[in-house]
Design an enzyme around this catalytic site. Sequence first.
Site, mmCIF file in Angstrom:
data_model
loop_
_atom_site.group_PDB
_atom_site.id
_atom_site.type_symbol
_atom_site.label_atom_id
_atom_site.label_comp_id
_atom_site.label_asym_id
_atom_site.label_seq_id
_atom_site.Cartn_x
_atom_site.Cartn_y
_atom_site.Cartn_z
ATOM 1 N N GLN A 1 0.766 -1.196 0.075
ATOM 2 C CA GLN A 1 -0.055 0.107 0.045
ATOM 3 C C GLN A 1 0.665 1.469 0.078
ATOM 4 O O GLN A 1 2.124 1.089 0.142
ATOM 5 C CB GLN A 1 -0.992 -0.141 1.042
ATOM 6 C CG GLN A 1 -2.068 -1.243 1.098
ATOM 7 C CD GLN A 1 -2.933 -0.804 2.283
ATOM 8 O OE1 GLN A 1 -2.833 -1.580 3.202
ATOM 9 N NE2 GLN A 1 -4.014 -0.068 2.018
ATOM 10 N N HIS A 2 0.122 2.434 -0.543
ATOM 11 C CA HIS A 2 0.576 3.741 -0.063
ATOM 12 C C HIS A 2 1.566 4.346 -1.362
ATOM 13 O O HIS A 2 2.188 5.535 -1.283
ATOM 14 C CB HIS A 2 1.391 3.742 1.149
ATOM 15 C CG HIS A 2 0.311 3.398 2.561
ATOM 16 N ND1 HIS A 2 -0.754 3.855 2.636
ATOM 17 C CD2 HIS A 2 0.707 2.755 3.510
ATOM 18 C CE1 HIS A 2 -1.225 3.281 3.689
ATOM 19 N NE2 HIS A 2 -0.288 2.560 4.343
ATOM 20 N N ASP B 1 -2.430 -4.892 0.116
ATOM 21 C CA ASP B 1 -1.650 -6.097 0.534
ATOM 22 C C ASP B 1 -2.433 -6.672 1.766
ATOM 23 O O ASP B 1 -2.736 -7.870 1.877
ATOM 24 C CB ASP B 1 -0.332 -6.120 0.893
ATOM 25 C CG ASP B 1 -0.018 -4.986 1.763
ATOM 26 O OD1 ASP B 1 -0.668 -4.161 2.162
ATOM 27 O OD2 ASP B 1 1.170 -4.837 1.716
#
Length: 471
Positions: free
Chosen positions: A71-72, A237
């Site tokens: 992520q991110h 994830d």
Amino acid sequence: MRLVAGVDSSTQSCKVVIREAETGKLVRYGQAPHEPGTEIDPEHWWIALQAAASAAGGLDDVEAISVGGQQHGMVCLDSGGAVVRPAMLWNDTRSAPAAAELVAELGDGDPEAGGRAWADAVGAVPVASFTATKLRWLAENEPDNAARTAAVCLPHDWLTWRLAGFGPGVPGGLDALTTEASDASGTGYFSAATGEYRLDLLERALGHAPKLPRVLGPHDSPGTTPEGAKLGVGAGDNAAAALGLHAEPGEFVVSIGTSGTIFAVADNPTSDPAGIVAGFASADGRHLPLVCTLNASRVPDTYAKMLGLKPADFGELALSAPAGAGGLTLVPYLEGERTPNLPDATGSMHGITTQNFTRENLARAAVEGMLCGLAEGADALTESGLACERIVMIGGGARSAAVQQIAPAIFGRPVTVPRPDEYVADGMARQAARVLLGHAPRWDKAPSKEFSAEASDGGARERYARVRGTV
């Protein structure tokens, strides 16, 4: 036999599982490493995905595929679909000052008010890992690259886009970008509660509002590969892992990898003005409140290396010490920390005496310190109104016998450890199967081991809470 593929494009590697769509039976598996670092050219992800698929016997007979990703991560594309700069990953903490700026700005200079405003707007308070903070860093430090940015997407979005046949110079490429709520909710400019982007927050971060991926539903398909395989929309994830675990309300999933995450599937959104609990979305249309720690398996790994021990021997050494490590307490902020938000913090050992400073107690304190940090995350989820009947523990760090035996006392709850598996990739294989079959597949849960919470923690949690406040 109809086959589906699930992909886990994580920080460290790309993994591909190929399973039977109807039964979930594992057919083939492949893996390829990613380059280390906190930023990376996304092209390396694409190369690793191809290598992992090849190691899994190829995708020629696969009818559907879904990608789960870390992520991110900030993937910036120019107007022609080319990557503007290496993607900044979740573990790149350069944007910590930018995060503080964004929070204060939304509160008219008051960080506490800003925290409430961000939590109300998107269900989470920005920290250095979030995409929005990296965009602010980009605007302040690389203004030319910020100006070139015509679109922003996430790692799994970019890989799905490439699988669909898009890339630099392909006509209409930016319009073909897609995402879904679980990953979008980790950006800082998407609300899991409303299911909508906050373009005003995106513009606040970058200075302008670039094109964003279309947000599809969890069971939608963004199209097909050039070879005709159906694509799932993918997921972040942790949401993918929850799907792979068949996680349900009442279970807190603790994932012990490079970082640690504690999350739960919930029917209703959460909002934490303190910023500890991030109100993310799940991969099945529900919600996934989550707490993240930066220091998880790297803590016992670091101490094992210092003591010159292999992981199994280190675990045996930790179990040979009494609960509570004779009063030794490790605050394991070895590389800063996200929960609490202390990006510049360092680790510290407390309670050292001539009697307790032994190899055995050092090993035990390392395991207990890591678990205490994770347990505080579980407490935060409970304080946000979520019930926890048991802990489900996964990830590389959960395979340690010492972690398995010590965790129930630290968490104060029974702990279930499913058979080691690739749960992110498995969750994406389940998603791909649903896209292919048109209904949810009936796959069995993985076998697991159960550990009771009857033993004492030797006062470890109480001491940890006391000394952590001095950091």
